[in-house]
Design a protein around this motif. Structure first.
Motif, PDB file in Angstrom:
ATOM      1  N   LYS A   1      50.688  40.874  32.955  1.00  0.00           N
ATOM      2  CA  LYS A   1      49.318  40.710  32.469  1.00  0.00           C
ATOM      3  C   LYS A   1      48.642  39.673  33.356  1.00  0.00           C
ATOM      4  N   VAL A   2      47.508  40.032  33.940  1.00  0.00           N
ATOM      5  CA  VAL A   2      46.757  39.135  34.815  1.00  0.00           C
ATOM      6  C   VAL A   2      45.344  39.030  34.266  1.00  0.00           C
TER       7      VAL A   2
ATOM      8  N   SER B   1      37.593  36.398  41.591  1.00  0.00           N
ATOM      9  CA  SER B   1      38.115  37.711  41.187  1.00  0.00           C
ATOM     10  C   SER B   1      39.555  37.822  41.670  1.00  0.00           C
ATOM     11  N   VAL B   2      40.208  38.772  41.104  1.00  0.00           N
ATOM     12  CA  VAL B   2      41.617  39.010  41.441  1.00  0.00           C
ATOM     13  C   VAL B   2      41.812  40.499  41.643  1.00  0.00           C
ATOM     14  N   GLN B   3      42.623  40.838  42.600  1.00  0.00           N
ATOM     15  CA  GLN B   3      43.043  42.226  42.775  1.00  0.00           C
ATOM     16  C   GLN B   3      44.548  42.287  42.544  1.00  0.00           C
ATOM     17  N   VAL B   4      44.963  43.216  41.681  1.00  0.00           N
ATOM     18  CA  VAL B   4      46.382  43.417  41.408  1.00  0.00           C
ATOM     19  C   VAL B   4      46.724  44.847  41.800  1.00  0.00           C
TER      20      VAL B   4
ATOM     21  N   ASN C   1      38.695  40.050  32.258  1.00  0.00           N
ATOM     22  CA  ASN C   1      39.326  41.364  32.139  1.00  0.00           C
ATOM     23  C   ASN C   1      40.820  41.184  32.383  1.00  0.00           C
ATOM     24  N   ALA C   2      41.618  41.973  31.743  1.00  0.00           N
ATOM     25  CA  ALA C   2      43.067  41.836  31.891  1.00  0.00           C
ATOM     26  C   ALA C   2      43.644  43.064  32.578  1.00  0.00           C
TER      27      ALA C   2
END
Length: 186
Positions: free
Chosen positions: A147-148, A155-158, A167-168
């Motif tokens: 879970k990120v 922002s994050v990119q997974v 947002n998860a």
């Protein structure tokens, strides 16, 4: 593994006269021929398994394990001790092992993710126990929940999916996770 199949005294079947494998013939008054027939009692072991692991079976001669292909069978004698080694590949675990229709997963020795050893032993004194056997091993991929979340300011990119503000990203994965963190200017 040999058993007495039949005992003939001349033309007469006297197998039922055996008591603890001893035959007593009362009052012989003429030449008699006794014919004893033996048979070797064997059973077939068939191994099937899903993707994600291997199954090895001992060969009863050199006592070394050899890998069985899924669906492969071998014949063993009634007195043979058969060892089956069920081993998951990296990233997999043993989900279930069936011996015929019976779930024996909880009865396997060495229950851990490095390998499961299932020992089968059939007693020569009890022929009802010596029947053809089917072993089926089911392997499953080991997965982990990831879970990120991220706060404002970046922002994050997974794994290529963008996560913006609160947002998860939740996923069941079994491979590497690539997380790219991008703070906003200032």
């Amino acid at each position: 593994g040999a058993r007495i199949e039949q005992v003939m005294l001349g033309d007469e079947n006297i197998t039922d006269k055996l008591i603890n494998n001893v035959l007593t013939i009362p009052s012989i008054s003429a030449d008699k021929e006794i014919k004893i027939t033996f048979f070797n009692f064997t059973y077939t072991l068939t191994v099937t398994y899903s993707e994600g692991g291997t199954v090895l079976v001992n060969d009863n001669v050199s006592m070394k394990y050899k890998e069985f292909a899924s669906g492969q069978s071998a014949t063993f004698g009634a007195d043979d001790i058969v060892d089956v080694w069920i081993s998951p590949k990296t990233g997999y675990r043993v989900k279930q092992v069936l011996l015929g229709n019976m779930n024996v997963t909880d009865e396997i020795e060495n229950m851990n993710d490095r390998g499961k050893k299932l020992r089968l032993r059939f007693s020569s004194s009890n022929l009802e126990d010596v029947v053809d056997q089917d072993i089926m091993a089911v392997f499953e991929k080991i997965t982990y929940a990831v879970k990120v979340t991220c706060s404002e300011g970046g922002s994050v990119q997974v794994n290529g999916q963008s996560i913006v503000s609160e947002n998860a990203y939740i996923a069941e994965i079994s491979t590497d996770v690539k997380v790219i963190i991008k703070p906003q200017s200032g």
